[in-house]
Every structure is written in structure tokens, then in C-alpha cells.
Design a protein around this motif. Structure first.
Motif, PDB file in Angstrom:
ATOM      1  N   UNK A  44       0.721  -1.145   0.058  1.00  0.00           N
ATOM      2  CA  UNK A  44       0.002   0.091  -0.047  1.00  0.00           C
ATOM      3  C   UNK A  44       0.847   1.123  -0.026  1.00  0.00           C
ATOM      4  N   UNK A  45       1.968   1.155   0.883  1.00  0.00           N
ATOM      5  CA  UNK A  45       2.808   2.639   0.900  1.00  0.00           C
ATOM      6  C   UNK A  45       3.435   2.629  -0.265  1.00  0.00           C
ATOM      7  N   UNK A  46       3.851   1.637  -0.938  1.00  0.00           N
ATOM      8  CA  UNK A  46       4.829   1.663  -2.243  1.00  0.00           C
ATOM      9  C   UNK A  46       3.851   2.533  -3.316  1.00  0.00           C
ATOM     10  N   UNK A  47       2.392   1.929  -3.430  1.00  0.00           N
ATOM     11  CA  UNK A  47       1.696   2.452  -4.150  1.00  0.00           C
ATOM     12  C   UNK A  47       1.006   3.947  -3.911  1.00  0.00           C
ATOM     13  N   UNK A  48       0.993   4.225  -2.928  1.00  0.00           N
ATOM     14  CA  UNK A  48       0.826   5.785  -2.334  1.00  0.00           C
ATOM     15  C   UNK A  48       1.954   6.515  -2.861  1.00  0.00           C
ATOM     16  N   UNK A  49       3.188   6.153  -2.316  1.00  0.00           N
ATOM     17  CA  UNK A  49       4.342   6.963  -2.676  1.00  0.00           C
ATOM     18  C   UNK A  49       4.501   7.040  -4.135  1.00  0.00           C
ATOM     19  N   UNK A  50       4.072   6.012  -5.091  1.00  0.00           N
ATOM     20  CA  UNK A  50       4.408   6.298  -6.489  1.00  0.00           C
ATOM     21  C   UNK A  50       3.080   7.519  -6.856  1.00  0.00           C
ATOM     22  N   UNK A  51       1.957   7.431  -6.253  1.00  0.00           N
ATOM     23  CA  UNK A  51       0.956   8.546  -6.558  1.00  0.00           C
ATOM     24  C   UNK A  51       1.410   9.909  -6.096  1.00  0.00           C
ATOM     25  N   UNK A  52       1.913  10.074  -5.018  1.00  0.00           N
ATOM     26  CA  UNK A  52       2.159  11.357  -4.646  1.00  0.00           C
ATOM     27  C   UNK A  52       3.557  11.396  -4.010  1.00  0.00           C
ATOM     28  N   UNK A  53       4.271  12.561  -4.288  1.00  0.00           N
ATOM     29  CA  UNK A  53       5.554  12.664  -3.845  1.00  0.00           C
ATOM     30  C   UNK A  53       5.641  13.510  -2.654  1.00  0.00           C
ATOM     31  N   UNK A  54       5.237  12.899  -1.571  1.00  0.00           N
ATOM     32  CA  UNK A  54       5.025  13.554  -0.291  1.00  0.00           C
ATOM     33  C   UNK A  54       5.341  12.645   0.831  1.00  0.00           C
ATOM     34  N   UNK A  55       6.335  13.015   1.692  1.00  0.00           N
ATOM     35  CA  UNK A  55       6.562  12.248   2.932  1.00  0.00           C
ATOM     36  C   UNK A  55       5.740  13.100   4.186  1.00  0.00           C
ATOM     37  N   UNK A  56       4.630  12.497   4.620  1.00  0.00           N
ATOM     38  CA  UNK A  56       3.841  13.151   5.369  1.00  0.00           C
ATOM     39  C   UNK A  56       4.461  13.191   7.036  1.00  0.00           C
ATOM     40  N   UNK A  57       4.413  14.146   7.493  1.00  0.00           N
ATOM     41  CA  UNK A  57       4.836  14.018   9.024  1.00  0.00           C
ATOM     42  C   UNK A  57       3.843  14.018  10.105  1.00  0.00           C
ATOM     43  N   UNK A  58       2.618  14.421   9.502  1.00  0.00           N
ATOM     44  CA  UNK A  58       1.422  14.311  10.410  1.00  0.00           C
ATOM     45  C   UNK A  58       0.233  13.494   9.628  1.00  0.00           C
ATOM     46  N   UNK A  59      -0.517  12.783  10.523  1.00  0.00           N
ATOM     47  CA  UNK A  59      -1.462  11.862   9.821  1.00  0.00           C
ATOM     48  C   UNK A  59      -2.841  12.483  10.506  1.00  0.00           C
ATOM     49  N   UNK A  60      -3.802  12.758   9.848  1.00  0.00           N
ATOM     50  CA  UNK A  60      -4.848  13.375  10.320  1.00  0.00           C
ATOM     51  C   UNK A  60      -6.094  12.488  10.161  1.00  0.00           C
ATOM     52  N   UNK A  61      -7.088  11.957  11.067  1.00  0.00           N
ATOM     53  CA  UNK A  61      -8.036  11.360  11.247  1.00  0.00           C
ATOM     54  C   UNK A  61      -9.118  12.289  11.670  1.00  0.00           C
ATOM     55  N   UNK A  62     -10.013  12.532  10.858  1.00  0.00           N
ATOM     56  CA  UNK A  62     -11.078  13.831  11.282  1.00  0.00           C
ATOM     57  C   UNK A  62     -12.537  13.220  11.416  1.00  0.00           C
ATOM     58  N   UNK A  63     -12.975  13.786  12.466  1.00  0.00           N
ATOM     59  CA  UNK A  63     -14.489  13.127  13.044  1.00  0.00           C
ATOM     60  C   UNK A  63     -15.534  13.834  12.243  1.00  0.00           C
ATOM     61  N   UNK A  64     -16.769  13.518  12.448  1.00  0.00           N
ATOM     62  CA  UNK A  64     -17.875  14.095  11.961  1.00  0.00           C
ATOM     63  C   UNK A  64     -17.782  15.446  11.862  1.00  0.00           C
ATOM     64  N   UNK A  65     -17.894  16.120  10.820  1.00  0.00           N
ATOM     65  CA  UNK A  65     -18.163  17.691  11.025  1.00  0.00           C
ATOM     66  C   UNK A  65     -16.547  18.268  10.352  1.00  0.00           C
ATOM     67  N   UNK A  66     -15.643  17.545  10.589  1.00  0.00           N
ATOM     68  CA  UNK A  66     -14.180  18.350  10.618  1.00  0.00           C
ATOM     69  C   UNK A  66     -13.604  17.793   9.344  1.00  0.00           C
ATOM     70  N   UNK A  67     -14.186  16.600   8.627  1.00  0.00           N
ATOM     71  CA  UNK A  67     -13.661  16.134   7.390  1.00  0.00           C
ATOM     72  C   UNK A  67     -13.471  17.318   6.349  1.00  0.00           C
ATOM     73  N   UNK A  68     -14.150  18.245   6.394  1.00  0.00           N
ATOM     74  CA  UNK A  68     -14.101  19.575   5.426  1.00  0.00           C
ATOM     75  C   UNK A  68     -12.422  19.842   5.659  1.00  0.00           C
TER      76      UNK A  68
END
Ligand code: HPA
Length: 271
Positions: free
Chosen positions: A7-31
Motif C-alpha cells: 500500500x505504501x509503495x503504491x501511495x508513494x508512487x502517486x504522491x511525492x510527499x512524505x507526510x509528518x502528520x496523519x489526520x483522522x477527522x471526525x464528523x463535521x471536521x472532514x472538510x
């Protein structure tokens, strides 16, 4: 591990980004995920091995890009245990985001206020949690490369990140509370007796998410910040029934302030 790496390899091929922060957003904040700049959006269904929601209208995608000058990855669309998914559905995306490079996880949710000093619309920094879901996402064979068999949970929510969030909130004039999140499986809201139990156990807010993701992230040693939006007072506190409408209505009302707070925190996080 092999599946995560695919999965990681696929995502890296699509996006040239090394994220430092992961976000999981709850109801209402997905925007907030819509506000990510220079973004790459990858539908969950395109990512090898990624769990896909079977609920119609809950497609879900991973959004990678920049927010407040930081490289981030956000889950737009979250898996809840009450939807009937295997708990591994909740674990997998968190692991992928960590393996993409994210050392920090910012997780938000809507929650019911069990603490009588809380008000609807308050924000609560999660200082600790009680797992009342009746399960644990780490049940099963342990993948030693990911983390230990018996993970320490004595600082599941990172104290430095909490302090930073408090400083950001104060600078912005946004009041934040701090407290203990008690996670239930749902989908029923709690009974008044359950809320009295929560109060006696020292819980301040109740909800149906976050605990599984935090356990998985903690297993891998991520620094975690959790923020609840108190969308309603928990069952039995006020003489009125609970409904999803109130949850959504409150989340929408406080959204601009919530986004300002979360953006401010992301900006201030030290790399
Ligand atoms: N209970 C559980 N989950 C919730 C609540 C609640 O009162 N409000 C928002 N999510």
C-alpha cells in the motif's frame, strides 16, 4: 507487513510527499481535508490491500498534501467498529500512514459530555482514554516489526502535544477543556446508567471512535493528539433524548473555530 508495504509503495508512487502528520477527522471536521494544498487524492479502493467501505456514500479517500506548511496525510472517510467492519479495517490505514512517514497522529471526534462542567460546543483535549469497546485492534498475532506484543499505554496521548495545543488555544482565545475519553462500540448512545458509571470512573466524554486508532498508533510509537468536540451532553444529563441531528448541528456550528484550532496546532507542531 508486506501488505502494508505494498500500500505504501503504491501511495508513494502517486504522491511525492512524505507526510509528518496523519489526520483522522471526525464528523463535521472532514472538510479540513478539502483545504489541503497541492493535494493528491487517492480513493481507498485504488490502494492495494486497503479496506473499502461497503456502506454506500462512504467511499473514502486518502488525501496527501500540505497544510500550514506541513506535509500531511488525511483519511477522508473513517471506519467505525459499529459499522460492522473487522477491527483490522481500523488498524490498517493507521499503519499505512505511519509507514508513509507520519510520526504524529492528530485525531478528532464528536463526543457526548459526561462532565457536568462541560458545555455543548466545548473542545476537549484528550488526556487519556478508557477502552469500553469490548475489543482491541491488536488482538491476534503480533507483528513484531510494527511494535511490541504488550504495548505500554501510560502516555497514549502525548503530553507535549497537549501542552502545545493548550498554548495555541490560549493564543487564539479559544477555550479548551482537558479530560478522559471513554470509547464505546456504539451504535446506541449510552444509557443514563452507563453515563453515571462513566462519571464515577472519572470519564469526561463518551464516543464511538478514536480508541481503536489510538491503540494502533500507540503500538507503533506515534505521538498522538486527540481532540473531542462536545456536540451534546451525554444521556441523562439533560432532560431530553439524544439524536444525531444535534451532533451534526453542533459540529457544524463550531466548525470554523475547530478548524482554526487544528490549523494552529499543525502550524506550531515542531518537525
Ligand atoms: N455518545 C456517544 N457518541 C457520541 C455522542 C454521545 O453522546 N455524541 C457524539 N458522539
Amino acid at each position: 507487513m508486506k501488505k502494508i508495504q505494498e500500500s505504501v509503495n503504491y501511495i508513494k508512487d502517486q504522491a511525492g510527499i512524505t507526510p509528518e502528520i496523519a489526520l483522522i477527522l471526525g464528523s463535521g471536521l472532514g472538510v479540513l481535508a478539502d483545504e489541503i494544498e497541492n493535494k493528491t487524492e487517492i480513493p481507498y479502493g485504488d490502494i492495494p490491500n486497503f479496506p473499502v467501505s461497503t456502506v454506500e456514500g462512504h467511499a473514502g479517500q486518502l488525501v496527501l498534501g500540505e497544510l500550514e506548511g506541513k506535509q500531511v496525510v488525511a483519511m477522508q472517510g473513517r471506519f467505525h467498529y459499529y459499522e460492522g467492519y473487522d477491527i483490522s479495517f481500523i488498524a490498517f490505514p493507521v499503519r499505512v500512514m505511519k509507514m508513509l512517514g507520519a510520526e504524529k497522529l492528530l485525531v478528532t471526534n464528536s463526543a457526548g459530555g459526561a462532565n457536568r462542567h462541560f458545555n455543548v460546543g466545548d473542545f476537549m483535549l484528550i488526556s487519556d482514554h478508557i477502552n469500553f469497546t469490548g475489543t482491541n485492534p491488536l488482538i491476534g498475532a503480533n507483528e513484531d516489526e510494527l511494535g511490541p506484543r504488550f504495548p505500554d499505554m501510560s502516555e497514549a496521548y502525548n503530553k507535549e502535544l497537549i501542552k502545545l495545543a493548550e498554548e495555541v488555544a490560549e493564543k487564539k482565545g479559544i477555550t479548551v477543556k482537558k479530560g478522559i475519553y471513554v470509547g464505546f462500540s456504539g451504535p446506541t448512545y449510552e444509557t443514563p446508567a452507563e453515563i453515571r458509571m462513566v462519571q464515577r470512573l472519572g470519564g469526561d466524554a463518551v464516543g464511538m471512535s478514536t480508541v481503536p486508532e489510538v491503540i494502533v498508533a500507540n503500538h507503533m510509537g506515534m505521538g498522538i493528539l486527540g481532540i473531542s468536540c462536545i456536540t451534546n451532553m451525554a444521556a441523562g444529563i439533560l432532560p431530553e433524548p439524544l439524536g444525531h441531528e444535534e451532533v451534526i448541528e453542533t459540529a457544524n456550528r463550531v466548525k470554523p473555530k475547530f478548524i482554526e484550532l487544528v490549523r494552529g496546532i499543525i502550524k506550531s507542531v515542531k518537525s
